[in-house]
Write an enzyme that holds these catalytic residues in place. Structure first.
Site, short mmCIF file in Angstrom:
data_model
loop_
_atom_site.label_atom_id
_atom_site.label_comp_id
_atom_site.label_asym_id
_atom_site.label_seq_id
_atom_site.Cartn_x
_atom_site.Cartn_y
_atom_site.Cartn_z
N CYS A 26 0.84 -1.20 0.00
CA CYS A 26 0.00 0.00 0.00
C CYS A 26 0.87 1.25 0.00
O CYS A 26 1.30 1.71 1.06
CB CYS A 26 -0.93 -0.01 1.20
SG CYS A 26 -2.05 1.42 1.20
N CYS B 45 -0.56 4.15 1.94
CA CYS B 45 -0.44 4.06 3.40
C CYS B 45 1.00 4.31 3.84
O CYS B 45 1.24 4.97 4.84
CB CYS B 45 -0.82 2.66 3.90
SG CYS B 45 -2.17 1.88 3.07
N ASP B 46 1.96 3.75 3.13
CA ASP B 46 3.32 3.68 3.64
C ASP B 46 4.34 4.55 2.91
O ASP B 46 5.44 4.77 3.40
CB ASP B 46 3.83 2.22 3.57
CG ASP B 46 2.95 1.28 4.37
OD1 ASP B 46 2.33 1.75 5.34
OD2 ASP B 46 2.88 0.09 4.03
#
Ligand code: NAP
Length: 350
Positions: A168, A171-172
């Protein structure tokens, strides 16, 4: 006696549905999923995908700052022992999920850490059995079992998960370990294009590794990625191995040509992002309701969480292969609880 609402799944969608259903006095029962090794290995543990991430910086309400004293007050000591340490910037995935679980329980939600192994949606009340032998009847069901990211299946993917391996980018991608470093994205679909374009904002260089010499992605997304000077596509190539060590996590990848298997290349990279699709956790449903060709549950009414079976609602990633964010899952969890509440009232079930 049949439960009024049974929620299957314990990610952001499941707990948000539980919070709303509990506050509507429906006394929801949540089948969280079990802590089995198989569930962890497949990437579908209780508390969902956030249970296997580190920092969450994009969930509204958790700004940077030290939340330690708040978390110490709200989660008992026994539970805290098993949680990833608080990151002091925003909130960690496991912490956020423990807080949601606690919030749902505070309003009277009951739950079990078991899997649904059998479910019969052919007549109401619906019937199900769990891995712990619990038999449940339910007037309404909210499916919130999520989806899991697909990985290539390399041992090195498991070894370096959260140490440079992610599925992701949104997300990261902004984490310090990925900034100003070369990164690798695997896949040739819209996700790979979107993730590589996103990562190029932070990385020094992004290599898209695709197994064919033609992208699957839509033209508009492919054109945008290909025009980005930081993005280079490694055509007709697969990742053979992720390279790294205990101290630094991922340090590079070994690539192999799909046209000439004897041809390999090692490139330096501090991150590896799998963008080869997701698999919704719908196997246990055994085809009893309408799904897409990839297995995602279909919402049958626009802007509602209804499914093809009356009384069954779906929330979060199990019905969403597009947004896949914690906050959108939580949003549709709320919608599903409200939809179930209204439907139960229409049926005269109180
Ligand atoms: P996808 O379209 O299924 O693409 C998966 C990609 O991964 C394909 O290029 C595939 O290669 C590759 N792949 C699969 N298994 C592989 C393996 N074992 N080894 C190497 N490569 C492998 O999945 P997606 O990109 O996640 O997209 C899913 C859906 O969401 C699509 O409908 C997409 O349009 C949509 N989406 C939309 C947006 C947007 O509009 N903003 C953004 C993201 C996703 P092959 O091409 O060779 O099969």
């Amino acid at each position: 006696m049949a439960e009024r609402v049974v929620i299957i799944g314990s990610g952001p969608a499941g707990w948000t549905a539980a919070i709303y259903a509990a506050r509507a006095n429906l006394e929801p029962f949540v089948v969280q999923g079990s802590e089995s090794q198989e569930n962890w290995d497949l990437g579908r543990p209780p508390l969902g995908q956030l249970a296997i991430t580190t920092e969450v910086e994009n969930f509204p309400g958790f700004p940077a700052g030290d939340l330690t004293s708040y978390l110490d007050d709200s989660i008992d000591e026994k539970t805290r022992k098993y949680m990833a340490p608080h990151q002091k910037e925003g909130v960690s995935g496991p912490e956020l999920m423990e807080l949601m679980r606690q919030q749902a329980h505070n309003f009277g939600t009951r739950s079990v850490l078991e899997d649904v192994t059998e479910i019969d949606l052919s007549s109401r009340p619906f019937k199900m059995k769990t891995s712990g032998g619990t038999e449940i009847e339910a007037h309404s069901v909210i499916l919130a079992t999520g989806a899991r990211a697909n990985y290539l299946g390399l041992d090195s993917e498991k070894k370096f998960k959260n140490a440079g391996v992610s599925a992701c980018a949104v997300c990261d991608g902004a984490l310090p370990r990925f900034r100003d470093k070369p990164l690798v994205v695997v896949g040739g679909g819209d996700s790979a294009m979107e993730e590589s374009t996103y990562l190029a904002k932070y990385a020094s260089q992004v290599y898209v590794v695709h197994r064919r010499d033609e992208l699957r992605a839509s033209k508009i997304m492919a054109d945008r990625a290909l025009a980005n000077e930081k993005i280079e596509v490694k055509w007709s190539t697969v990742v053979d191995e992720i390279l790294g060590d205990e101290e630094n996590g991922v340090t590079g990848v070994r690539l192999r040509s799909t046209k000439d298997e004897s041809q390999t290349e090692e490139i330096e990279a501090s991150g590896y992002f799998a963008a080869i699709g997701h698999t919704p956790n719908t196997d246990f449903l055994g085809g009893q309701l309408e799904t897409t060709d990839k297995g995602y549950v279909v919402w049958t009414v626009p802007f509602r969480t209804n499914t093809s079976v009356e009384g069954v609602f779906a929330a979060g990633d199990v019905a969403d292969d597009n947004y896949r964010q914690a906050v959108t899952a939580a949003g549709t969890g709320c919608m599903a609880a409200l939809d179930a509440e209204r439907w139960l009232a229409e049926q005269g079930i109180e």
